[in-house]
Structures are given as structure tokens and as C-alpha cells.
Motif scaffolding. Structure first.
Motif, PDB file in Angstrom:
ATOM      1  N   CYS A  63      31.882  34.168  83.362  1.00 35.53           N
ATOM      2  CA  CYS A  63      31.517  32.778  83.667  1.00 35.53           C
ATOM      3  C   CYS A  63      32.295  31.789  82.808  1.00 35.53           C
ATOM      4  O   CYS A  63      32.454  30.637  83.180  1.00 35.53           O
ATOM      5  CB  CYS A  63      30.012  32.573  83.518  1.00 35.53           C
ATOM      6  N   GLY A  64      32.760  32.222  81.624  1.00 36.37           N
ATOM      7  CA  GLY A  64      33.581  31.377  80.767  1.00 36.37           C
ATOM      8  C   GLY A  64      32.823  30.448  79.838  1.00 36.37           C
ATOM      9  O   GLY A  64      33.440  29.755  79.035  1.00 36.37           O
ATOM     10  N   GLN A  65      31.506  30.434  79.894  1.00 35.24           N
ATOM     11  CA  GLN A  65      30.748  29.519  79.037  1.00 35.24           C
ATOM     12  C   GLN A  65      30.853  29.864  77.557  1.00 35.24           C
ATOM     13  O   GLN A  65      30.647  29.016  76.702  1.00 35.24           O
ATOM     14  CB  GLN A  65      29.279  29.483  79.449  1.00 35.24           C
ATOM     15  N   CYS A  66      31.201  31.074  77.255  1.00 37.28           N
ATOM     16  CA  CYS A  66      31.265  31.532  75.870  1.00 37.28           C
ATOM     17  C   CYS A  66      32.615  31.269  75.208  1.00 37.28           C
ATOM     18  O   CYS A  66      32.737  31.397  73.990  1.00 37.28           O
ATOM     19  CB  CYS A  66      30.982  33.028  75.820  1.00 37.28           C
ATOM     20  N   LEU A  67      33.620  30.927  75.971  1.00 36.99           N
ATOM     21  CA  LEU A  67      34.980  30.871  75.433  1.00 36.99           C
ATOM     22  C   LEU A  67      35.149  29.862  74.302  1.00 36.99           C
ATOM     23  O   LEU A  67      35.889  30.131  73.354  1.00 36.99           O
ATOM     24  CB  LEU A  67      35.986  30.593  76.549  1.00 36.99           C
ATOM     25  N   ALA A 126      40.804  33.644  72.881  1.00 32.49           N
ATOM     26  CA  ALA A 126      39.560  34.352  73.165  1.00 32.49           C
ATOM     27  C   ALA A 126      39.732  35.362  74.295  1.00 32.49           C
ATOM     28  O   ALA A 126      39.237  36.487  74.211  1.00 32.49           O
ATOM     29  CB  ALA A 126      38.448  33.362  73.506  1.00 32.49           C
ATOM     30  N   GLU A 127      40.445  34.990  75.336  1.00 31.08           N
ATOM     31  CA  GLU A 127      40.639  35.915  76.456  1.00 31.08           C
ATOM     32  C   GLU A 127      41.415  37.157  76.018  1.00 31.08           C
ATOM     33  O   GLU A 127      41.085  38.274  76.412  1.00 31.08           O
ATOM     34  CB  GLU A 127      41.340  35.222  77.615  1.00 31.08           C
ATOM     35  N   MET A 185      24.101  38.563  66.896  1.00 36.45           N
ATOM     36  CA  MET A 185      23.904  37.594  67.940  1.00 36.45           C
ATOM     37  C   MET A 185      24.946  37.853  69.032  1.00 36.45           C
ATOM     38  O   MET A 185      26.106  38.144  68.734  1.00 36.45           O
ATOM     39  CB  MET A 185      24.075  36.192  67.368  1.00 36.45           C
ATOM     40  N   TYR A 186      24.521  37.729  70.263  1.00 40.49           N
ATOM     41  CA  TYR A 186      25.442  37.882  71.385  1.00 40.49           C
ATOM     42  C   TYR A 186      26.206  36.580  71.602  1.00 40.49           C
ATOM     43  O   TYR A 186      25.617  35.515  71.688  1.00 40.49           O
ATOM     44  CB  TYR A 186      24.697  38.261  72.668  1.00 40.49           C
ATOM     45  N   ILE A 187      27.516  36.692  71.691  1.00 36.51           N
ATOM     46  CA  ILE A 187      28.366  35.547  71.980  1.00 36.51           C
ATOM     47  C   ILE A 187      28.607  35.459  73.477  1.00 36.51           C
ATOM     48  O   ILE A 187      28.586  34.389  74.063  1.00 36.51           O
ATOM     49  CB  ILE A 187      29.709  35.661  71.228  1.00 36.51           C
ATOM     50  N   CYS A 188      28.845  36.592  74.103  1.00 36.01           N
ATOM     51  CA  CYS A 188      29.082  36.654  75.542  1.00 36.01           C
ATOM     52  C   CYS A 188      28.000  37.511  76.178  1.00 36.01           C
ATOM     53  O   CYS A 188      27.979  38.728  75.993  1.00 36.01           O
ATOM     54  CB  CYS A 188      30.463  37.240  75.827  1.00 36.01           C
ATOM     55  N   ILE A 189      27.113  36.874  76.898  1.00 37.10           N
ATOM     56  CA  ILE A 189      26.021  37.584  77.558  1.00 37.10           C
ATOM     57  C   ILE A 189      26.560  38.425  78.712  1.00 37.10           C
ATOM     58  O   ILE A 189      26.136  39.564  78.908  1.00 37.10           O
ATOM     59  CB  ILE A 189      24.957  36.587  78.071  1.00 37.10           C
ATOM     60  N   CYS A 190      27.506  37.890  79.461  1.00 37.37           N
ATOM     61  CA  CYS A 190      28.047  38.598  80.631  1.00 37.37           C
ATOM     62  C   CYS A 190      28.624  39.960  80.259  1.00 37.37           C
ATOM     63  O   CYS A 190      28.493  40.924  81.008  1.00 37.37           O
ATOM     64  CB  CYS A 190      29.134  37.767  81.314  1.00 37.37           C
TER      65      CYS A 190
END
Length: 63
Positions: free
Chosen positions: A38-42, A25-26, A1-6
Motif C-alpha cells: 500500500c506504500g503508507q509505511c515508506l 526504503a523499497e 513495533m511493526y513498520i509495515c503491516i502488509c
């Protein structure tokens, strides 16, 4: 599964990187040569990183 699409970061890649990075996470993204866009995945990424580290520490104690 993809956690960060970007950045196309998969959960398995994130879990492996969590064990080699001691940061948030960063910082873990940086070990993969990526940075949040975009940061939505953090939030979810942080949860996965914490889970993986907790699991690894339990395995070390059980041995």
C-alpha cells in the motif's frame, strides 16, 4: 513495533536490513524479500533507515 503491516516488517528487521542495503526504503524491503504494497509505511521506513545509517556512520567515526 511493526513498520509495515502488509509485509509484517518489524523495526528491528528494517534497521538490520538498512545496514546491508544502500538504497531507499523499497530497496531495503527487497533485501528482506519484500516489496511495498500500500506504500503508507515508506515515509516512516525511510526515516528509520536514515537514522540507522547515520548512527552506524557515527559509530565508525568514533572508533
Amino acid at each position: 513495533m511493526y513498520i509495515c503491516i502488509c509485509n509484517a516488517i518489524r523495526e528491528t528487521d528494517l534497521r538490520q536490513a538498512a545496514l546491508s542495503s544502500g538504497g531507499d526504503a523499497e530497496a531495503t524491503y527487497a533485501t528482506l524479500g519484500k516489496r511495498p504494497n500500500c506504500g503508507q509505511c515508506l515515509g516512516k521506513a525511510g526515516e528509520i533507515i536514515n537514522q540507522e545509517r547515520a548512527l552506524a556512520s557515527c559509530e565508525n567515526v568514533a572508533v
